[in-house]
Design an enzyme around this catalytic site. Sequence first.
Site, PDB file in Angstrom:
ATOM      1  N   ASP A 157      30.568  -2.271  74.531  1.00 59.93           N
ATOM      2  CA  ASP A 157      31.655  -1.914  74.173  1.00 59.93           C
ATOM      3  C   ASP A 157      32.360  -2.727  73.395  1.00 59.93           C
ATOM      4  O   ASP A 157      32.084  -4.262  73.329  1.00 59.93           O
ATOM      5  CB  ASP A 157      32.478  -1.205  75.080  1.00 59.93           C
ATOM      6  CG  ASP A 157      33.324  -0.192  74.520  1.00 59.93           C
ATOM      7  OD1 ASP A 157      33.630   0.073  73.554  1.00 59.93           O
ATOM      8  OD2 ASP A 157      33.677   0.858  75.586  1.00 59.93           O
ATOM      9  N   TRP A 203      32.679   1.485  67.473  1.00 55.44           N
ATOM     10  CA  TRP A 203      33.528   2.453  66.973  1.00 55.44           C
ATOM     11  C   TRP A 203      33.471   2.763  65.313  1.00 55.44           C
ATOM     12  O   TRP A 203      34.492   3.328  64.874  1.00 55.44           O
ATOM     13  CB  TRP A 203      34.938   2.602  67.618  1.00 55.44           C
ATOM     14  CG  TRP A 203      35.041   2.003  68.968  1.00 55.44           C
ATOM     15  CD1 TRP A 203      34.319   2.636  69.927  1.00 55.44           C
ATOM     16  CD2 TRP A 203      35.889   0.934  69.444  1.00 55.44           C
ATOM     17  NE1 TRP A 203      34.606   2.014  71.222  1.00 55.44           N
ATOM     18  CE2 TRP A 203      35.792   0.958  70.834  1.00 55.44           C
ATOM     19  CE3 TRP A 203      36.798   0.343  68.814  1.00 55.44           C
ATOM     20  CZ2 TRP A 203      36.381   0.135  71.861  1.00 55.44           C
ATOM     21  CZ3 TRP A 203      37.497  -0.613  69.686  1.00 55.44           C
ATOM     22  CH2 TRP A 203      37.333  -0.639  71.336  1.00 55.44           C
ATOM     23  N   GLY A 204      32.648   2.332  64.920  1.00 60.07           N
ATOM     24  CA  GLY A 204      32.253   2.419  63.330  1.00 60.07           C
ATOM     25  C   GLY A 204      33.305   1.439  62.695  1.00 60.07           C
ATOM     26  O   GLY A 204      33.524   1.304  61.281  1.00 60.07           O
ATOM     27  N   ASP A 224      35.668   7.731  69.567  1.00 60.80           N
ATOM     28  CA  ASP A 224      35.264   8.561  70.879  1.00 60.80           C
ATOM     29  C   ASP A 224      35.142   9.894  70.270  1.00 60.80           C
ATOM     30  O   ASP A 224      36.199  10.594  69.817  1.00 60.80           O
ATOM     31  CB  ASP A 224      35.942   8.489  71.978  1.00 60.80           C
ATOM     32  CG  ASP A 224      35.619   7.033  72.766  1.00 60.80           C
ATOM     33  OD1 ASP A 224      34.968   6.265  72.066  1.00 60.80           O
ATOM     34  OD2 ASP A 224      36.172   6.903  73.850  1.00 60.80           O
TER      35      ASP A 224
HETATM   36  C1  GLA Z   1      34.965   3.416  75.049  1.00 61.05           C
HETATM   37  C2  GLA Z   1      33.898   3.816  74.585  1.00 61.05           C
HETATM   38  C3  GLA Z   1      33.632   5.173  75.246  1.00 61.05           C
HETATM   39  C4  GLA Z   1      33.489   4.776  76.663  1.00 61.05           C
HETATM   40  C5  GLA Z   1      34.475   4.089  77.161  1.00 61.05           C
HETATM   41  C6  GLA Z   1      34.430   3.754  78.637  1.00 61.05           C
HETATM   42  O1  GLA Z   1      36.243   4.279  74.749  1.00 61.05           O
HETATM   43  O2  GLA Z   1      33.725   4.253  73.077  1.00 61.05           O
HETATM   44  O3  GLA Z   1      31.906   5.650  74.776  1.00 61.05           O
HETATM   45  O4  GLA Z   1      32.215   4.017  76.943  1.00 61.05           O
HETATM   46  O5  GLA Z   1      35.154   3.186  76.402  1.00 61.05           O
HETATM   47  O6  GLA Z   1      35.835   2.784  78.930  1.00 61.05           O
END
Ligand code: GLA
Length: 391
Positions: A157, A203-204, A224
Amino acid sequence: MVVRLAVVLALLLGVLVGEHSGAAPLARGYNGLAGTPPMGWNDYNAYGLDVTEELVRETADTMVASGLRDAGYRYVTIDDGWMAATRDAHGKLRPDPARFPHGIAALAAYVHARGLKLGIYEDAGVHTCGGLPGSLGHERDDAALFAAWGVDYLKYDNCYAGPGCADHSCPDGAEVPARDRYARMRDALLASGRPIVFSICSWGTGDVARWAAGYGNLWRTTGDITATYASLVSIFHQTVGLGGYAGPGGWNDPDMLEVGNGMTALEDRTELTLWAALAAPLVIGTDLVHARSETIAALTNPGVIAIDQDPLGRPARLVSATNGLDVLSRPLADGDTAVVLFNETDTAATITTPSPGHTATDVWTGAVATANGEIRANVPAHGAMLFRVRP
Ligand code: GLA
């Protein structure tokens, strides 16, 4: 001379690419893994940070009993929330003792004994998004630990992306560049000696699709997902133009599936259809232990999975898009073409497109039709029809 040079280069490349896999050389992919988009399950969409070893074991058992494993879903991934709040006295990560009393290695053994693989979550920053210890500056140790535990997949992440950063943002100049942070973990995973699929979760941001093929096996294209039709449509639009960056070994990741999490049955099928067309990773995000048989049936549709997993690995491109009526097309390894008619709108509509072949099989119903120069269908609101068209 030119030919001979090309042969030598091809042999060299074959050696380099084949190094990790023993499989046929891949067109792309820096570690020889994920020749087709990874398939599996991840707890986050259904449970947030509330993951336990019991949940993972029960889910693994269900994946075997329900036929999901045999349909291709192999990676069982533990998302954020698995760690203790601090590293141990030697700087090692440790699982939360209440949630994972038997530790990760035991869980990996349990999952492996059932023909499945184990995924885990960490973060390329100071903390995970849930505020637990991140891997920035600890990449070598953490990768070695994951490998020793028997981990097969790492979702990595992008929260707290440098000292002084907040969860999703950094003051000017505080962010350690994403490429550097992801390269450090990529190299650490390679150095660990264990084949570990590397899932980039930034996240792109920062045009990640443009550079990520040499860094990870999949990369998120958006923020997300939520279990709503609007989220699905938005993510589809943000991802569909990026197909040229993906292929065997490196895939656009429009996030985990929300199938079974509250959309209508039709919208669930639409998500699967679009994700298959996009050659997206299929990561189930629902409570499988209590899933309805309709959900399992949708997730295991063999025709849909075959298109998602097609070995040519060419994501669909948009052929036309008129007032929310979209046509997508994707070439397949056996010469067939996958065609999607997607009606984004709130009313049923007829969609027509020139046919790339002679017979069109509706993958969801099995109905076969002669395609006399065109494919035409009445598509319900929010519906996506998926055809496999034979030349
Ligand atoms: C981010 C990621 C999610 C998930 C959360 C966990 O938002 O994009 O997919 O892994 O963290 O905290």
